[in-house]
Write an enzyme that holds these catalytic residues in place. Structure first.
Site, mmCIF file in Angstrom:
data_model
loop_
_atom_site.group_PDB
_atom_site.id
_atom_site.type_symbol
_atom_site.label_atom_id
_atom_site.label_comp_id
_atom_site.label_asym_id
_atom_site.label_seq_id
_atom_site.Cartn_x
_atom_site.Cartn_y
_atom_site.Cartn_z
ATOM 1 N N SER A 8 0.847 -1.197 0.000
ATOM 2 C CA SER A 8 0.000 0.000 0.000
ATOM 3 C C SER A 8 0.878 1.240 0.000
ATOM 4 O O SER A 8 1.690 1.437 0.917
ATOM 5 C CB SER A 8 -0.884 0.024 1.249
ATOM 6 O OG SER A 8 -1.384 1.343 1.425
ATOM 7 N N ASP A 33 -4.736 3.672 -1.920
ATOM 8 C CA ASP A 33 -5.804 4.048 -0.999
ATOM 9 C C ASP A 33 -6.311 5.450 -1.309
ATOM 10 O O ASP A 33 -5.635 6.442 -1.025
ATOM 11 C CB ASP A 33 -5.279 4.005 0.443
ATOM 12 C CG ASP A 33 -5.036 2.582 0.925
ATOM 13 O OD1 ASP A 33 -5.990 1.783 0.871
ATOM 14 O OD2 ASP A 33 -3.905 2.287 1.339
ATOM 15 N N MET A 35 -8.757 8.296 -0.339
ATOM 16 C CA MET A 35 -9.545 8.717 0.830
ATOM 17 C C MET A 35 -10.022 10.142 0.624
ATOM 18 O O MET A 35 -9.260 10.990 0.159
ATOM 19 C CB MET A 35 -8.679 8.677 2.091
ATOM 20 C CG MET A 35 -8.076 7.315 2.378
ATOM 21 S SD MET A 35 -7.191 7.360 3.951
ATOM 22 C CE MET A 35 -6.473 5.725 3.968
ATOM 23 N N GLY A 140 -8.573 4.172 7.199
ATOM 24 C CA GLY A 140 -8.226 5.579 7.390
ATOM 25 C C GLY A 140 -6.733 5.820 7.526
ATOM 26 O O GLY A 140 -6.227 6.791 6.982
ATOM 27 N N ASP A 173 -6.559 -6.310 4.564
ATOM 28 C CA ASP A 173 -5.908 -4.993 4.513
ATOM 29 C C ASP A 173 -5.914 -4.378 5.908
ATOM 30 O O ASP A 173 -6.986 -4.117 6.462
ATOM 31 C CB ASP A 173 -6.678 -4.111 3.522
ATOM 32 C CG ASP A 173 -6.094 -2.711 3.372
ATOM 33 O OD1 ASP A 173 -4.989 -2.448 3.889
ATOM 34 O OD2 ASP A 173 -6.762 -1.882 2.712
ATOM 35 N N GLY A 195 1.241 -2.069 4.046
ATOM 36 C CA GLY A 195 1.774 -0.709 3.884
ATOM 37 C C GLY A 195 3.050 -0.558 4.679
ATOM 38 O O GLY A 195 4.167 -0.679 4.160
HETATM 39 C C1 DX5 Z 1 -6.019 1.718 5.742
HETATM 40 C C2 DX5 Z 1 -5.665 1.368 4.320
HETATM 41 C C3 DX5 Z 1 -4.569 0.399 4.221
HETATM 42 C C4 DX5 Z 1 -3.275 0.839 4.854
HETATM 43 C C5 DX5 Z 1 -2.643 -0.377 5.441
HETATM 44 O O1 DX5 Z 1 -7.214 2.405 5.741
HETATM 45 O O2 DX5 Z 1 -6.770 0.836 3.624
HETATM 46 O O3 DX5 Z 1 -4.364 -0.016 2.870
HETATM 47 O O4 DX5 Z 1 -2.363 1.426 3.977
HETATM 48 O O5 DX5 Z 1 -1.500 0.002 6.123
HETATM 49 P P1 DX5 Z 1 -0.763 -0.993 7.101
HETATM 50 O O6 DX5 Z 1 -0.345 -2.184 6.303
HETATM 51 O O7 DX5 Z 1 0.379 -0.183 7.601
HETATM 52 O O8 DX5 Z 1 -1.755 -1.355 8.198
HETATM 53 ZN ZN ZN Z 2 -6.373 -0.107 1.647
#
Ligand code: DX5
Ligand code: ZN
Length: 223
Positions: A8, A33, A35, A140, A173, A195
């Site tokens: 991510s 992502d 947002m 988020g 995720d 991520g």
């Molecule tokens: C959170 C996102 C994820 C985020 C995951 O809302 O949808 O894709 O980037 O990040 P990690 O892997 O650090 O939890």
């Molecule tokens: Zn995501």
């Protein structure tokens, strides 16, 4: 069962996407992502950025829309030529109609469930989708700890996918890392967003490889 590792870019350096993308070229897809500051209390980037990313990305994009008004906006993301567009179940009253529209435009289509959203309401319509995204944190922000209680949805969804012989990718995720990916894979997830777990390591290729082999080990104990 093949494993997909989708870093991510929420955890990437936002002013150096070209370099960041090149560092994760061994990924299966790049998770993007989107947002809007309304559906989730954070803001990232929108359509023109995603369209441009598509031109420079070494692998296809896996777009995760955390936005309101998906009926209005999701088709525009598909129109950019996106490989996969996932919208949230909580953001539309007509998930099936929207899924059909996105597939007709030519992208794969996913449906995402927040931790508090019941899976049962969506099992009946799973065949309308190419991917189910089980959020394992509240959407988020990156870097949160995985919420254990979300994992029962992974097991139940996997059972349904196998029973009905659906070709739906089962994506997780949030909070996925080298310590838990094997266990989550053993429950039946096959597509892993990571991520912070990818971007914290300056050697992204070896981190992606480590996540991939741990997930493959998890699949080898799937029963
Ligand atoms: C959170 C996102 C994820 C985020 C995951 O809302 O949808 O894709 O980037 O990040 P990690 O892997 O650090 O939890
Ligand atoms: Zn995501």
């Amino acid at each position: 069962m093949s494993v997909r590792i989708n870093p991510s870019i929420l955890s990437a350096d936002f002013v150096n996407f070209q370099r960041e993308f090149d560092s994760i070229a061994s990924a299966d897809l790049i998770h993007v992502d989107v947002m809007d500051g309304h559906f989730v209390p954070n803001l990232t980037f929108g359509l023109p950025m995603v369209a441009r990313m598509q031109q420079i990305a070494p692998v296809p994009l896996d777009i995760h829309l955390m936005i309101e008004n998906v009926d209005r906006w999701a088709p525009d993301y598909a129109e950019t030529g996106a490989y996969s567009v996932t919208f949230h179940a909580e953001a539309t009253e007509q998930p099936v109609a929207l899924a059909r529209k996105l597939r007709a435009i030519g992208s794969r289509v996913g449906i995402a469930l927040k931790p508090g959203t019941d899976l049962d309401d969506y099992l009946e319509i799973l065949d309308e989708f190419d991917q189910l995204l089980v959020m394992t944190v509240e959407p988020g922000f990156g870097g949160q700890a995985l919420i254990e209680s979300t994992l029962s949805k992974v097991s139940r969804a996997k059972r349904r996918i196998d029973q009905e012989k659906l070709s739906v990718w089962l994506q997780v995720d949030g909070g996925i890392d080298e310590n838990n990916i094997e266990r989550v894979a053993s429950l039946g997830a096959d597509t892993f967003v990571a991520g912070s777990a990818v971007f914290k390591n300056p050697d992204r290729a070896s981190q992606i490889a480590a996540l991939r082999s741990a997930a493959e080990r998890g699949h080898s104990h799937f029963h």
